[in-house]
Design a protein around this motif. Structure first.
Motif, PDB file in Angstrom:
ATOM      1  N   MET A 110      11.177 -14.796  11.324  1.00  0.00           N
ATOM      2  CA  MET A 110      11.816 -13.630  11.916  1.00  0.00           C
ATOM      3  C   MET A 110      12.478 -12.789  10.824  1.00  0.00           C
ATOM      4  O   MET A 110      12.841 -13.286   9.755  1.00  0.00           O
ATOM      5  N   LEU A 111      12.639 -11.491  11.140  1.00  0.00           N
ATOM      6  CA  LEU A 111      13.392 -10.608  10.258  1.00  0.00           C
ATOM      7  C   LEU A 111      14.764 -10.387  10.891  1.00  0.00           C
ATOM      8  O   LEU A 111      14.864 -10.147  12.090  1.00  0.00           O
ATOM      9  N   VAL A 112      15.804 -10.440  10.066  1.00  0.00           N
ATOM     10  CA  VAL A 112      17.159 -10.350  10.607  1.00  0.00           C
ATOM     11  C   VAL A 112      17.963  -9.337   9.810  1.00  0.00           C
ATOM     12  O   VAL A 112      17.836  -9.262   8.583  1.00  0.00           O
TER      13      VAL A 112
ATOM     14  N   ASP B 133      20.038   0.908   8.364  1.00  0.00           N
ATOM     15  CA  ASP B 133      19.420   1.375   7.144  1.00  0.00           C
ATOM     16  C   ASP B 133      19.617   0.434   5.958  1.00  0.00           C
ATOM     17  O   ASP B 133      19.812   0.855   4.828  1.00  0.00           O
ATOM     18  N   VAL B 134      19.618  -0.836   6.216  1.00  0.00           N
ATOM     19  CA  VAL B 134      19.509  -1.801   5.126  1.00  0.00           C
ATOM     20  C   VAL B 134      18.256  -2.605   5.424  1.00  0.00           C
ATOM     21  O   VAL B 134      17.795  -2.634   6.564  1.00  0.00           O
ATOM     22  N   SER B 135      17.692  -3.224   4.376  1.00  0.00           N
ATOM     23  CA  SER B 135      16.437  -3.918   4.627  1.00  0.00           C
ATOM     24  C   SER B 135      16.681  -5.178   5.451  1.00  0.00           C
ATOM     25  O   SER B 135      17.714  -5.831   5.316  1.00  0.00           O
TER      26      SER B 135
ATOM     27  N   SER C 146       0.820  -1.210   0.000  1.00  0.00           N
ATOM     28  CA  SER C 146       0.000   0.000   0.000  1.00  0.00           C
ATOM     29  C   SER C 146       0.852   1.256   0.000  1.00  0.00           C
ATOM     30  O   SER C 146       0.584   2.203  -0.725  1.00  0.00           O
ATOM     31  N   CYS C 147       1.915   1.278   0.813  1.00  0.00           N
ATOM     32  CA  CYS C 147       2.719   2.500   0.876  1.00  0.00           C
ATOM     33  C   CYS C 147       4.109   2.326   0.293  1.00  0.00           C
ATOM     34  O   CYS C 147       4.833   3.299   0.102  1.00  0.00           O
ATOM     35  N   GLY C 148       4.523   1.093   0.023  1.00  0.00           N
ATOM     36  CA  GLY C 148       5.809   0.883  -0.635  1.00  0.00           C
ATOM     37  C   GLY C 148       6.998   0.736   0.297  1.00  0.00           C
ATOM     38  O   GLY C 148       8.079   0.386  -0.137  1.00  0.00           O
ATOM     39  N   GLU C 149       6.795   1.030   1.598  1.00  0.00           N
ATOM     40  CA  GLU C 149       7.922   0.956   2.533  1.00  0.00           C
ATOM     41  C   GLU C 149       8.427  -0.473   2.698  1.00  0.00           C
ATOM     42  O   GLU C 149       7.642  -1.407   2.868  1.00  0.00           O
ATOM     43  N   ALA C 150       9.761  -0.610   2.692  1.00  0.00           N
ATOM     44  CA  ALA C 150      10.343  -1.897   3.061  1.00  0.00           C
ATOM     45  C   ALA C 150      10.742  -1.803   4.530  1.00  0.00           C
ATOM     46  O   ALA C 150      11.043  -0.719   5.025  1.00  0.00           O
ATOM     47  N   ILE C 151      10.719  -2.935   5.212  1.00  0.00           N
ATOM     48  CA  ILE C 151      11.068  -2.898   6.625  1.00  0.00           C
ATOM     49  C   ILE C 151      12.571  -2.950   6.792  1.00  0.00           C
ATOM     50  O   ILE C 151      13.239  -3.862   6.294  1.00  0.00           O
ATOM     51  N   LYS C 152      13.083  -1.930   7.477  1.00  0.00           N
ATOM     52  CA  LYS C 152      14.536  -1.778   7.551  1.00  0.00           C
ATOM     53  C   LYS C 152      15.056  -1.948   8.964  1.00  0.00           C
ATOM     54  O   LYS C 152      14.310  -1.824   9.938  1.00  0.00           O
ATOM     55  N   CYS C 153      16.372  -2.194   9.055  1.00  0.00           N
ATOM     56  CA  CYS C 153      17.019  -2.281  10.367  1.00  0.00           C
ATOM     57  C   CYS C 153      17.087  -0.889  10.980  1.00  0.00           C
ATOM     58  O   CYS C 153      17.504   0.054  10.322  1.00  0.00           O
TER      59      CYS C 153
END
Ligand code: ADP
Ligand code: ZN
Ligand code: ZN
Length: 736
Positions: free
Chosen positions: A470-472, A460-462, A449-456
Motif C-alpha cells: 500500500m501507499l501511505v 502534496d507530499v509523496s 517514463s514521465c518522471g511523476e512521483a505518486i503524491k498524496c
C-alpha cells in the motif's frame, strides 16, 4: 508548591541523584527551574550547592523528615547555571524531561588519566623529506607516502590528526621517526601562525573584508547579533570565520565552531591548527566519554579557546563565550534525531542571547528558513559571490534526461553521456565521483517514463510505499494501493526507487573493468576511522572512481576530481516530505562545488527523470535566488514553513491503542483550543510506527501566528500534565 527537586552539584556527575527538599515559606516566589540554592546535605548537614530541577505538591517521604532549602544563591551566572537554564529552556521548548535536557547539556563526568597531547615535529628540511620519499619509500607503502607528503608541507602535525585524519598506523609513524625525519613532542610547544614561520595569511578580498569588518564593528559595539554568510563553495568562508575568531580571541573571549563531522577532514583540521596552534581543540563522536569530558575541562580552565566539533560542541563550558560559528548551517546533521529533538541553530541562537556572543551561520546553500529570516532583516546578510582562489571556476553543470535514455533503450544507471565522460577521465588519469543522494529510506514510487512521483491528493507530499503493497501519506494517513500503470502517462515502468551504492559499484566494475573503484557508504565506513581511510586513499589518488551516498560530496576538496555525477537526482526530491526540493537543490549545488577545485575545469552531470523541476534547473544554473523564489512560492501556496510555523507532536506508548488514543485526544484538544488560525493535521502514522516496541503517532499543527503556536504548545503541555495521559504516553515537540 511545597517541595522542590534539587540536583546536588552537577559538576560531580550523576544526574540521576535528585533529592526532594521542602520550600521554606516566602521563598517559593524566587525559585524557578535552574535556580542555584544552598541545601543541607548528608549526615552533618553540610551546606552544598544545588540546582532546582522541578517542583511538586506531594512527596513519597515523610514530609517532616525532609530537609529544607537553606537559601537562594545570587550573583553572576556560573557556567553550570547557564547550561542549566539552557536545559530548562530546552525542556519547555521540546517537551522533554528535565533529566533528558540536562543529560544533553552536561557531559558525563568520567575521569581519565590526563592525556599528554602530542605533536609530530619535522626535524629536517622539506627537501630532505622529499629526497627520502623518492629514494627510500616503495610505491605500495601508501601510508608512509601520505605522512611524508604531509610533513613536507607542515612542520608540525598534532598526533591525533596523524592517527585519525591522515590514517597513519603506528608502524608507519615509527619508521618515519626512526629514520630521524620527525619526533613527537608535547603539544604545548606547538606554535600559532602569528609570529611563527608557518603559513602566510591570505589577503582577504573586498567581500571577505566587508563581512569581517562589519562583524568586528558590531561585536565591539556590543551588538553581535546573528549573521548569515552566504558564500558559494570555495568563496573563502572559512578564511572569514578564522578572521572573526582571531578578533574574538583578541578580546579575551572564546569560540565554539560547529562543522558537520563528515566535513572535518585532515585539510580542515590542519587549517585551524596552522592558524591557532594548540589553542584549538576538536571533539568528534569517536571520543570516549572520558576524553570528551577531558576536552570540556580544558575549555573550562582556559587551556583551549576554540572548540570545533559536531552539534554537541555547543555545550562546551567556556567561561566567556564570544562567538558561535555554524558552518554548512543547512546540514541535516544539526538536527538531533533523538529526544530532545533540538536543532543546533535554534539552541545556538538561545545560547548566543544568553552570553552576549555573536552567531555566524555560513553556507553556500542556506536553509530556506534561515534565508527567509535574513531577507526579512532578522539576520544580517553577507555575500561572497566569487571563488576566492585565482583561476578557480565553478563547474559546468548539465542535466541528463533519463526518460530519453529509457526511450533509446538504455536501462542502465549510466547515461550515454556519463559513460563517455567517465571513459575520458580514466584516459586522462583524472578522478570521478558518482553519488546517490538518498536520505534515510527513499520509499516513494515514481514513473520512469514521465518522471511523476505518486503524491498524496491532500498534502502534496509523496506517498510512501509500505511493505504490504500500500501507499501511505505520513502527513494525513491517506492510503491507496500501488497502481500498476502510471496515473499520468499510463506507462508500466513504475517502480520504487531502489538503487543502492552496492549495485552501482557492481555495474561500474562491469563497465569499467580497468578502473580502480572505491565505495563509501554506511557499510564500508563502519570501522574506526572508516571515512578517513577511504577519503585519504581517494585523496592520494589510490583510486579512479569513488562511489557513495551524498556523504562523499560534503565539504571535501579533491584536487584531481574533474567529473561529479548525481546518478538519480530524484532520490532526494520526493524522499523528504515538504523539504525534498530544498535538500535536492542543496545536495546538487554542494556536489557541483566538488568538481574542478584547483585550476582544472570541472564538470557535473545531473541524471534525472524530471529535468524541468525548479530545484534541478536552479542547481544546474547554480542560482540560489532562483531556487529560493520558486521554493517560497510553493511554501506559501501549501502553507508550509517558513510561511507558517509548524510543530509536530510525537505521541508514543508501549501500547499501540494508547498511542492512538493519546494522539486523537491531543488533536481534539488542539481543535477545541482555537477553531481559527490553527490548522491541525493527523493523527497520522510517522515514517516508522514502531521502534523498540514503542508505538508512535504524529499530530501536526501549523499557524501563521507564532504566538498562537506557543499557546498551543503550552495548552497541550498542561493538558498532558494533568490527565491520565501522562502515565501512559510520552509527548514531544519538534519545531519544523
Ligand atoms: P569555503 O569555506 O567558502 O569553501 P575556503 O575558505 O575553504 O572557502 O577557501 C577556498 C580556497 O580559497 C582555500 O584554499 C583558501 O585558502 C583560498 N582562499 C580563501 N580566501 C582567499 C583569498 N582572499 N585569497 C586567496 N586565496 C583565498
Ligand atoms: Zn508516467
Ligand atoms: Zn496526505
Amino acid at each position: 508548591m511545597k517541595y522542590a527537586d534539587v540536583i546536588v552539584d552537577i559538576a560531580q556527575g550523576s544526574l540521576d541523584r535528585i533529592f526532594q527538599y521542602r520550600i521554606p515559606d516566602g521563598m517559593g516566589e524566587e525559585l524557578t527551574e535552574g535556580t542555584p540554592v544552598y541545601v543541607p546535605f548528608g549526615r552533618g548537614n553540610r551546606l552544598v550547592k544545588g540546582y532546582i530541577t522541578g517542583f511538586s505538591d506531594q512527596t513519597s517521604y515523610q514530609p517532616e523528615g525532609l530537609k529544607e532549602i537553606h537559601s537562594v544563591i545570587r550573583g553572576e551566572m556560573s557556567i553550570e547555571q547557564r547550561l542549566l537554564s539552557l536545559a530548562v529552556w530546552m525542556k519547555q521548548r521540546y517537551g522533554c524531561t528535565m533529566i533528558q535536557a540536562m543529560k544533553t547539556v552536561t557531559p558525563v563526568k568520567k575521569k581519565v588519566k590526563p592525556r599528554v597531547e602530542r605533536v609530530l615535529m619535522r626535524t629536517v628540511s622539506t627537501g630532505e623529506i622529499l629526497d627520502y620519499l623518492h629514494t627510500h619509500v616503495k610505491k605500495n607503502q601508501t601510508a608512509r607516502i601520505r605522512l611524508l607528503q604531509a610533513l613536507a608541507s607542515d612542520e608540525q602535525i598534532p598526533y591525533e590528526a596523524v592517527l585519525h585524519k591522515l590514517n597513519i598506523s603506528k608502524s608507519a609513524l615509527d619508521s618515519v621517526i626512526q629514520a630521524g625525519l620527525a619526533r613527537l613532542e608535547e603539544k604545548r610547544n606547538m606554535k600559532e601562525a602569528e609570529g611563527g614561520p608557518v603559513v602566510p595569511h591570505v589577503v582577504l578580498n573586498e567581500e571577505q573584508e566587508k563581512a569581517v569588518s562589519q562583524f568586528v564593528r558590531d561585536f565591539d559595539r556590543g551588538q553581535p547579533g546573528v549573521t548569515l554568510l552566504h558564500g558559494i563553495t570555495g568563496s573563502g568562508k572559512t578564511e572569514v570565520y578564522m578572521e572573526m575568531i582571531a578578533h574574538i580571541l583578541s578580546r579575551g573571549r572564546q569560540v565554539i565552531m560547529l562543522i558537520p563531522e563528515i566535513s572535518l577532514t585532515y585539510q580542515t583540521v590542519m587549517r585551524f591548527y596552522r592558524r591557532f596552534g594548540s589553542r584549538v581543540a576538536f571533539i568528534h563522536s569517536r571520543l570516549s566519554q572520558g576524553e570528551r569530558y577531558d576536552q570540556f575541562e580544558r575549555a573550562r580552565n582556559g587551556q583551549v579557546s576554540i572548540m570545533i566539533g559536531p552539534r554537541s560542541a555547543l555545550f562546551t563550558p567556556f567561561p566567556r563565550l564570544g562567538l558561535i560559528v555554524i558552518d554548512e548551517e543547512h546540514e541535516g546533521a544539526y538536527k538531533n534525531e533523538t529526544v530532545p529533538r533540538y536543532h543546533a541553530v535554534d539552541v545556538a541562537k538561545r545560547l548566543a542571547e544568553m552570553t552576549g556572543a555573536g552567531l555566524v551561520l555560513g553556507s553556500a546553500t542556506p536553509s530556506v528558513d534561515t534565508y527567509a529570516r535574513a531577507v526579512r532583516g532578522d539576520y544580517k546578510l553577507d555575500r561572497l559571490t566569487r571563488r576566492a582562489q585565482e583561476g578557480s571556476r565553478l563547474a559546468a553543470v548539465s542535466v541528463v534526461d533519463l526518460r530519453e535514455e529509457l526511450k533509446a533503450g538504455n536501462r542502465s544507471i549510466f547515461s550515454r553521456r556519463l559513460f563517455a565522460g567517465i571513459t575520458q577521465r580514466l584516459e586522462q588519469k583524472e578522478q570521478v565521483m558518482l553519488f546517490l543522494n538518498r536520505r534515510g529510506y527513499s520509499s516513494f514510487v515514481s514513473c520512469r517514463s514521465c518522471g511523476e512521483a505518486i503524491k498524496c491528493p491532500h498534502c502534496d507530499v509523496s506517498l510512501k510505499a509500505h511493505r504490504n503493497g500500500m501507499l501511505v501519506c505520513h502527513y494525513c494517513g491517506y492510503t491507496a494501493p500501488i497502481p500498476r500503470l502510471c496515473p499520468s502517462c499510463g506507462s508500466p515502468y513504475i517502480a520504487g526507487f531502489g538503487t543502492g551504492t552496492q549495485k552501482v559499484e557492481e555495474a561500474a566494475v562491469k563497465m569499467f573493468p580497468k578502473a580502480r573503484i572505491l565505495r563509501m557508504d554506511q557499510d564500508t565506513t563502519g570501522g574506526k576511522d572508516g571515512h578517513e581511510k577511504i577519503l585519504s586513499a581517494f585523496m592520494a589518488h589510490e583510486a579512479d572512481i569513488l562511489i557513495g551516498t551524498q556523504m562523499i560530496v560534503k565539504g571535501h576538496d579533491f584536487p584531481d576530481v574533474t567529473l561529479v555525477a548525481a546518478l538519480a537526482a530524484d532520490l532526494s526530491l520526493y524522499a523528504d516530505d515538504f523539504r525534498g526540493a530544498e535538500r535536492t537543490f542543496q545536495l546538487l549545488t554542494q556536489a557541483a562545488g566538488r568538481s574542478g577545485r584547483r585550476g582544472r575545469p570541472g564538470e557535473m552531470l545531473i541524471q534525472t527523470y524530471v529535468p524541468e523541476h525548479y530545484s534541478i534547473r536552479a542547481a544546474a544554473e547554480q542560482d540560489y535566488e532562483m531556487f529560493f523564489r520558486e521554493e517560497m512560492s510553493y511554501r506559501r501556496l501549501m502553507d508550509y514553513p517558513p510561511c507558517t510555523e509548524m510543530v509536530s507532536v510525537t505521541v508514543s506508548s508501549r501500547r499501540e491503542e494508547l498511542a492512538k488514543e493519546g494522539a486523537a485526544l491531543i488533536a481534539g484538544k488542539l481543535g477545541d483550543f482555537c477553531q481559527t488560525g490553527l490548522t491541525v493535521i493527523g493523527p497520522a502514522d510517522p515514517g516508522i510506527t514502531k521502534i523498540n516496541d514503542i508505538f508512535y503517532q504524529i499530530v501536526y499543527f501549523k499557524s501563521g501566528d507564532s504566538r498562537l503556536i506557543l499557546q498551543a504548545v503550552n495548552e497541550i503541555e498542561s493538558y498532558y500534565e494533568w490527565t491520565d495521559l501522562k502515565k501512559n504516553v510520552m509527548i514531544q515537540f519538534d519545531f519544523k
